[in-house]
Scaffold this motif. Structure first.
Motif, PDB file in Angstrom:
ATOM      1  N   PRO A  65       0.750  -1.164   0.007  1.00  0.00           N
ATOM      2  CA  PRO A  65       0.077   0.093  -0.115  1.00  0.00           C
ATOM      3  C   PRO A  65       0.883   1.380   0.032  1.00  0.00           C
ATOM      4  O   PRO A  65       0.417   2.470  -0.395  1.00  0.00           O
ATOM      5  CB  PRO A  65      -0.683  -0.215   1.228  1.00  0.00           C
ATOM      6  CG  PRO A  65      -0.951  -1.533   1.535  1.00  0.00           C
ATOM      7  CD  PRO A  65       0.241  -2.246   1.261  1.00  0.00           C
ATOM      8  N   THR A  66       1.866   1.220   0.558  1.00  0.00           N
ATOM      9  CA  THR A  66       2.848   2.267   0.586  1.00  0.00           C
ATOM     10  C   THR A  66       3.375   2.859  -0.926  1.00  0.00           C
ATOM     11  O   THR A  66       3.668   3.777  -0.855  1.00  0.00           O
ATOM     12  CB  THR A  66       4.265   2.127   1.433  1.00  0.00           C
ATOM     13  OG1 THR A  66       4.731   1.038   0.913  1.00  0.00           O
ATOM     14  CG2 THR A  66       3.703   1.896   2.905  1.00  0.00           C
ATOM     15  N   GLY A  71      -5.257   7.735  -6.396  1.00  0.00           N
ATOM     16  CA  GLY A  71      -5.354   7.682  -7.530  1.00  0.00           C
ATOM     17  C   GLY A  71      -5.347   6.589  -8.382  1.00  0.00           C
ATOM     18  O   GLY A  71      -5.359   6.499  -9.862  1.00  0.00           O
ATOM     19  N   ASP A  72      -4.553   5.623  -8.125  1.00  0.00           N
ATOM     20  CA  ASP A  72      -3.847   4.484  -8.613  1.00  0.00           C
ATOM     21  C   ASP A  72      -5.157   3.519  -9.319  1.00  0.00           C
ATOM     22  O   ASP A  72      -6.156   3.274  -8.613  1.00  0.00           O
ATOM     23  CB  ASP A  72      -3.134   3.661  -7.721  1.00  0.00           C
ATOM     24  CG  ASP A  72      -2.229   2.569  -8.601  1.00  0.00           C
ATOM     25  OD1 ASP A  72      -2.802   1.678  -9.538  1.00  0.00           O
ATOM     26  OD2 ASP A  72      -1.041   2.846  -8.241  1.00  0.00           O
ATOM     27  N   PRO A  73      -4.946   3.288 -10.477  1.00  0.00           N
ATOM     28  CA  PRO A  73      -5.949   2.613 -11.331  1.00  0.00           C
ATOM     29  C   PRO A  73      -6.498   1.259 -10.588  1.00  0.00           C
ATOM     30  O   PRO A  73      -7.513   0.784 -10.724  1.00  0.00           O
ATOM     31  CB  PRO A  73      -5.453   2.494 -12.628  1.00  0.00           C
ATOM     32  CG  PRO A  73      -4.463   3.438 -12.949  1.00  0.00           C
ATOM     33  CD  PRO A  73      -3.964   3.795 -11.493  1.00  0.00           C
ATOM     34  N   CYS A  74      -5.487   0.517  -9.931  1.00  0.00           N
ATOM     35  CA  CYS A  74      -5.590  -0.614  -9.440  1.00  0.00           C
ATOM     36  C   CYS A  74      -6.766  -0.531  -8.298  1.00  0.00           C
ATOM     37  O   CYS A  74      -7.349  -1.717  -7.689  1.00  0.00           O
ATOM     38  CB  CYS A  74      -4.255  -1.470  -8.914  1.00  0.00           C
ATOM     39  SG  CYS A  74      -3.827  -0.688  -7.343  1.00  0.00           S
ATOM     40  N   LEU A  75      -6.825   0.495  -7.731  1.00  0.00           N
ATOM     41  CA  LEU A  75      -7.716   0.704  -6.655  1.00  0.00           C
ATOM     42  C   LEU A  75      -9.269   0.504  -7.097  1.00  0.00           C
ATOM     43  O   LEU A  75     -10.014   0.118  -6.450  1.00  0.00           O
ATOM     44  CB  LEU A  75      -7.656   2.086  -5.780  1.00  0.00           C
ATOM     45  CG  LEU A  75      -6.252   2.149  -5.030  1.00  0.00           C
ATOM     46  CD1 LEU A  75      -6.195   3.586  -4.170  1.00  0.00           C
ATOM     47  CD2 LEU A  75      -6.107   0.970  -4.020  1.00  0.00           C
ATOM     48  N   LEU A 111      -0.763  -9.830   3.672  1.00  0.00           N
ATOM     49  CA  LEU A 111      -0.060  -9.053   4.493  1.00  0.00           C
ATOM     50  C   LEU A 111      -0.480  -7.860   4.674  1.00  0.00           C
ATOM     51  O   LEU A 111      -1.125  -7.214   4.005  1.00  0.00           O
ATOM     52  CB  LEU A 111       1.175  -9.228   3.953  1.00  0.00           C
ATOM     53  CG  LEU A 111       2.082 -10.509   3.669  1.00  0.00           C
ATOM     54  CD1 LEU A 111       1.799 -10.769   1.981  1.00  0.00           C
ATOM     55  CD2 LEU A 111       3.654 -10.218   3.931  1.00  0.00           C
ATOM     56  N   THR A 112      -0.203  -7.269   6.020  1.00  0.00           N
ATOM     57  CA  THR A 112      -0.845  -6.023   6.437  1.00  0.00           C
ATOM     58  C   THR A 112       0.335  -5.091   6.162  1.00  0.00           C
ATOM     59  O   THR A 112      -0.065  -3.705   6.319  1.00  0.00           O
ATOM     60  CB  THR A 112      -1.300  -6.040   7.863  1.00  0.00           C
ATOM     61  OG1 THR A 112      -0.282  -6.426   8.909  1.00  0.00           O
ATOM     62  CG2 THR A 112      -2.459  -7.055   8.200  1.00  0.00           C
ATOM     63  N   ARG A 113       1.583  -5.321   5.958  1.00  0.00           N
ATOM     64  CA  ARG A 113       2.672  -4.538   5.844  1.00  0.00           C
ATOM     65  C   ARG A 113       3.878  -5.260   5.293  1.00  0.00           C
ATOM     66  O   ARG A 113       3.842  -6.658   4.918  1.00  0.00           O
ATOM     67  CB  ARG A 113       3.232  -3.976   7.185  1.00  0.00           C
ATOM     68  CG  ARG A 113       3.628  -5.280   8.085  1.00  0.00           C
ATOM     69  CD  ARG A 113       3.938  -4.569   9.616  1.00  0.00           C
ATOM     70  NE  ARG A 113       4.396  -5.615  10.432  1.00  0.00           N
ATOM     71  CZ  ARG A 113       5.386  -6.347  10.460  1.00  0.00           C
ATOM     72  NH1 ARG A 113       6.152  -6.443   9.352  1.00  0.00           N
ATOM     73  NH2 ARG A 113       5.329  -7.209  11.475  1.00  0.00           N
ATOM     74  N   GLU A 114       4.788  -4.677   5.025  1.00  0.00           N
ATOM     75  CA  GLU A 114       6.139  -5.179   4.132  1.00  0.00           C
ATOM     76  C   GLU A 114       6.938  -5.876   5.418  1.00  0.00           C
ATOM     77  O   GLU A 114       6.852  -5.413   6.625  1.00  0.00           O
ATOM     78  CB  GLU A 114       7.121  -4.276   3.514  1.00  0.00           C
ATOM     79  CG  GLU A 114       6.356  -3.599   2.443  1.00  0.00           C
ATOM     80  CD  GLU A 114       7.144  -2.636   1.649  1.00  0.00           C
ATOM     81  OE1 GLU A 114       8.083  -3.244   1.004  1.00  0.00           O
ATOM     82  OE2 GLU A 114       7.182  -1.307   1.648  1.00  0.00           O
ATOM     83  N   VAL A 115       7.427  -6.973   5.029  1.00  0.00           N
ATOM     84  CA  VAL A 115       8.161  -7.847   5.932  1.00  0.00           C
ATOM     85  C   VAL A 115       9.731  -7.339   5.917  1.00  0.00           C
ATOM     86  O   VAL A 115      10.223  -6.746   4.793  1.00  0.00           O
ATOM     87  CB  VAL A 115       8.286  -9.405   5.509  1.00  0.00           C
ATOM     88  CG1 VAL A 115       9.001 -10.123   6.416  1.00  0.00           C
ATOM     89  CG2 VAL A 115       6.972  -9.934   5.181  1.00  0.00           C
TER      90      VAL A 115
END
Length: 303
Positions: A65-66, A71-75, A111-115
């Motif tokens: 997500p970071t 405005g990203d089209p994937c959303l 995953l909720t964040r990067e590892v």
């Protein structure tokens, strides 16, 4: 493993496994039950299953997500993408249950964040679930007694630390989200009447694995035992003999009782049956004192 762990408290849910003992390791595989649709038994159930998968689609993106802006089209594309139940991310991990070392595979939702470098990846794993908006004490009790137990069992052995619930209306609209830590589920139900005990779930699964291992004695990758849990309504119907016709049953009660010989008994609730391949026949029930002989060698193919 989830279904085995939940059996003491969900004793109406039948299940079946294939078991093979090979080179000192017991391999287990879940079987689909005949006549049971994993997506639901009726149109309403299937619709709610779809809502669950759609919730996962809407909650996840293919990049951290970071790295995505608003405005990203994937959303926007998430709203249009069809639900594909064949897409999975699976994690293979090693854990222990009682005296058993386990290697398990589990589907992981996200995953909720990067590892971070050097960190176990499961620290960032999360399970996504949906549930109907809770409106009264009866629904709250049902949620804690059944839904939380199954989600805890599913997440605990896999080491998934977080569960995100989307609470929906009867029309499939998400009302709100609630984040839970997997470790807090047992505390939420502790001391409440009629609730589940995580220690009993774990102890029961440990004993069932020992029971299966004590009967799956033929070290051969081609030998497959059938292990199945028969709920009370079926086990008390007087059914005897299985495919192959041999009577007798190595059983397990949901009360966990044992007879004078130390074998599990069927005095309460459902039973766990083990069927083994035998030479010249299909499969037969294993009496508690019978060890199945190895399969007869197969003749070489004709040329």
């Amino acid at each position: 493993m989830t279904k085995i762990m939940c059996t003491p408290y969900s004793d109406r849910d039948a299940w079946e496994l294939g078991a093979t003992f090979y080179k000192g390791t017991l391999f287990l595989e879940e079987h689909d039950l005949k006549g049971k649709d994993k997506f639901g038994s009726d149109d309403r159930s299937k619709l709610m299953t779809y809502w669950g998968y759609k919730f996962e689609n809407l909650c996840t993106v293919s990049a951290p997500p970071t790295s995505i802006s608003l405005g990203d089209p994937c959303l926007e594309q998430r709203k249009l993408d069809p639900v594909n139940t064949n897409i999975q991310f699976c994690s293979v991990f090693r854990t222990a249950l009682g005296k058993h070392d386990l290697v398990l595979g589990a589907e992981v939702d996200c995953l909720t964040r990067e590892v971070r470098q050097g960190e176990p990846p499961q620290n960032a794993y999360a399970e996504l679930k949906t549930n109907r908006v809770i409106q009264d004490d009866r629904q709250q009790t049902s949620f804690e007694k059944f839904k939380l137990m199954k989600v805890w069992a599913q997440s605990y052995l896999a080491g998934i630390p977080k569960v995100i619930f989307g609470f929906r209306t009867d029309h499939g609209e998400i009302s709100h989200l609630q984040h839970f830590e997997t470790a807090e589920f047992p505390r939420l139900v502790r001391g409440k009447p009629g609730m589940w005990d995580p220690n009993r779930c774990l102890s029961f699964a440990d004993q069932v694995l020992s029971f299966i291992r004590s009967h799956a004695t033929v070290d051969d990758r081609e030998t497959v035992y059938t292990v199945r849990y028969v709920p009370p309504s079926s086990s008390q119907s007087g059914r005897s003999g299985g495919r192959g016709g041999r009577g007798g049953r190595g059983g397990w009660s949901n009360g966990g009782d044992r007879n004078a010989n130390g074998d599990p008994t069927a005095s309460q609730g459902g039973v766990i049956e083990i069927l083994a391949p035998t030479p010249g026949r299909s499969q037969a029930f294993i009496p508690s004192t019978w060890t199945p002989p190895p399969l007869a060698p197969q003749p070489p193919p004709s040329t």
